[in-house]
Design a protein around this motif. Structure first.
Motif, short mmCIF file in Angstrom:
data_model
loop_
_atom_site.label_atom_id
_atom_site.label_comp_id
_atom_site.label_asym_id
_atom_site.label_seq_id
_atom_site.Cartn_x
_atom_site.Cartn_y
_atom_site.Cartn_z
N TRP A 288 37.75 42.50 33.85
CA TRP A 288 37.02 42.29 32.59
C TRP A 288 37.00 40.81 32.18
O TRP A 288 36.03 40.34 31.60
CB TRP A 288 37.68 43.12 31.49
CG TRP A 288 36.89 44.25 30.88
CD1 TRP A 288 37.25 44.93 29.75
CD2 TRP A 288 35.66 44.84 31.31
NE1 TRP A 288 36.33 45.91 29.48
CE2 TRP A 288 35.34 45.87 30.42
CE3 TRP A 288 34.79 44.59 32.38
CZ2 TRP A 288 34.19 46.65 30.53
CZ3 TRP A 288 33.65 45.37 32.51
CH2 TRP A 288 33.36 46.37 31.59
N ASP A 289 38.09 40.09 32.43
CA ASP A 289 38.21 38.71 31.94
C ASP A 289 37.84 37.67 32.99
O ASP A 289 38.02 36.47 32.75
CB ASP A 289 39.64 38.45 31.45
CG ASP A 289 39.99 39.32 30.25
OD1 ASP A 289 39.10 39.49 29.39
OD2 ASP A 289 41.12 39.80 30.17
N LEU A 290 37.33 38.10 34.14
CA LEU A 290 36.91 37.17 35.18
C LEU A 290 35.40 37.19 35.33
O LEU A 290 34.76 38.24 35.15
CB LEU A 290 37.54 37.55 36.53
CG LEU A 290 39.05 37.38 36.70
CD1 LEU A 290 39.44 37.79 38.11
CD2 LEU A 290 39.48 35.96 36.42
N PRO A 291 34.79 36.06 35.70
CA PRO A 291 33.39 36.07 36.07
C PRO A 291 33.18 36.98 37.28
O PRO A 291 34.10 37.18 38.10
CB PRO A 291 33.08 34.61 36.42
CG PRO A 291 34.15 33.82 35.73
CD PRO A 291 35.37 34.70 35.72
N VAL A 292 31.98 37.52 37.42
CA VAL A 292 31.68 38.44 38.51
C VAL A 292 31.98 37.79 39.86
O VAL A 292 32.56 38.41 40.75
CB VAL A 292 30.20 38.88 38.43
CG1 VAL A 292 29.81 39.67 39.69
CG2 VAL A 292 29.96 39.72 37.19
N GLY A 293 31.61 36.52 40.01
CA GLY A 293 31.84 35.82 41.28
C GLY A 293 33.31 35.78 41.65
O GLY A 293 33.68 35.95 42.83
N GLU A 294 34.20 35.58 40.66
CA GLU A 294 35.63 35.54 40.94
C GLU A 294 36.18 36.93 41.25
O GLU A 294 37.07 37.09 42.10
CB GLU A 294 36.38 34.91 39.77
CG GLU A 294 36.07 33.43 39.58
CD GLU A 294 36.94 32.78 38.52
OE1 GLU A 294 38.05 33.30 38.26
OE2 GLU A 294 36.51 31.76 37.96
N SER A 295 35.63 37.96 40.58
CA SER A 295 36.04 39.34 40.91
C SER A 295 35.71 39.66 42.36
O SER A 295 36.52 40.25 43.09
CB SER A 295 35.34 40.34 39.98
OG SER A 295 35.87 40.30 38.67
N LEU A 296 34.51 39.28 42.79
CA LEU A 296 34.12 39.54 44.18
C LEU A 296 34.98 38.74 45.15
O LEU A 296 35.33 39.22 46.24
CB LEU A 296 32.64 39.21 44.37
CG LEU A 296 31.65 40.08 43.58
CD1 LEU A 296 30.22 39.63 43.83
CD2 LEU A 296 31.81 41.55 43.94
N ALA A 297 35.35 37.51 44.75
CA ALA A 297 36.21 36.68 45.62
C ALA A 297 37.60 37.31 45.77
O ALA A 297 38.19 37.27 46.85
CB ALA A 297 36.31 35.27 45.05
#
Length: 337
Positions: free
Chosen positions: A111-120
């Motif tokens: 929830w608190d991460l940008p989508v790009g960082e979640s995917l990383a």
């Protein structure tokens, strides 16, 4: 060997029965009572590699519970599950690399991460190498327009944006089996079409799909096999096209003419069809079995009237069949041709 197998799969949820308030809580401590709810009831299911299976049923039928049992999220009360000949509860890490799961009402993003960082993070968890990761992201971007939402924090995504990101997250590690629970919920029509095209592509490449959806257009466009569950039990398991051909074979022509035509003339012109008057004397409908008469034959017969203005065809719809099953009007069985 089937890639997904379930034998006697059962899940019972036990809920405490207690009265409201402190007195009820104390009474429950002394004399405990419980209610057992059977969500999945001795279910047998076998899915071959590369199959696309529609798994449908009314709300509360046990669809999501089945998916959670098949993915190892829940432990069955009884019965056995094998995924690629492995037990998902005992071999969780190995199974996680083989499975992709998308729950339309849940997210695997942080929830608190940008989508790009979640995917990383997911890339590192699954051990996807950098080159493969970039290639898959580019492919997802073409289908899902990921680029515009990669910098957006998870909690700020709209439902449609979250579904696009979650679909990418479910497929990022190249799973052999993908469970899709309401995969197009919240998506606009253009993105839905692109997602369906993409899912067809990975299906044709050998990925096994199990799809639960209330949007029956997803099912019609993606699946060859239909499994219907009700009250935790499978009530039908068979070929999707065969069901449609047997129970959704009716077509209706809606016709408009320049001058009124007597019903007797129309019924003589189309003796194998059912002709009914429409909302005005210039409108009527022609109902016919598409295996007895084609739409072209019906139109050619009507063309002899020489005063046609407009014709619209209602195609057979699997949604009507499934609705009739839910309501008890239609009983399917495994011998359906």
């Amino acid at each position: 060997m089937p890639i997904v197998e379930a034998h006697g799969l059962t899940k019972v949820f036990r809920r405490p029965e207690k009265e409201a308030g402190l007195a009820g809580a104390l009474k429950h401590l002394i004399s405990r009572r419980f209610t057992d709810t059977v969500a999945v009831d001795h279910l047998d299911l076998s899915i071959e590699e590369g199959e696309a299976v529609a798994y449908v049923g009314p709300n509360g039928a046990g669809k999501s519970t089945t998916v959670k049992l098949l993915s190892g999220i829940l432990v069955p009360t009884a019965g056995e599950v094998r995924i690629d000949d492995l037990n998902p509860q005992r071999h969780r890490i190995a199974i996680a690399h083989r499975l992709g799961v998308l729950f339309g009402q849940r997210t695997q993003l942080w929830w608190d991460l940008p989508v790009g960082e979640s995917l990383a993070v997911l890339r590192d968890i699954y051990g996807v190498d950098a080159a493969t990761y970039r290639k898959r992201l580019d492919r997802f971007d073409q289908v899902l327009d990921l680029g515009e939402i990669l910098p957006v924090v998870g909690r700020r995504l709209s439902l449609g944006q979250r579904m696009r990101a979650d679909l990418a997250a479910a497929l990022l590690h190249g799973p052999r089996i993908v469970y899709l629970d309401e995969p197009t919920i919240g998506l606009d029509l253009v993105v839905k079409d692109r997602v369906r095209d993409f899912l067809r592509t990975i299906r044709d490449e050998g990925t096994t799909l199990m799809l639960t959806s209330h949007d029956l257009a997803d099912i019609e466009e993606l699946c060859q096999r239909l499994v219907i569950i009700d009250a935790g039990r499978i009530i039908f398991d068979g070929d999707f096209v065969a069901v449609k051909d047997r129970f959704a074979r009716e077509r209706i022509l809606h016709v408009m003419v320049e001058r009124p035509v007597p019903m007797e003339v129309l019924r003589t012109t189309l003796p194998e069809a059912e002709v009914a008057a429409g909302k005005t004397p210039l409108h009527f409908s022609v109902r016919f079995d598409r295996f007895t008469m084609t739409a072209g034959q019906a139109v050619n017969a009507l063309a002899e009237l020489e005063n046609l203005v407009d014709i619209r065809v209602d195609e057979p719809n699997i949604e009507d069949v499934i609705r009739r099953v839910y309501s008890g009007e239609l009983v399917l069985d495994e011998t359906t041709p």
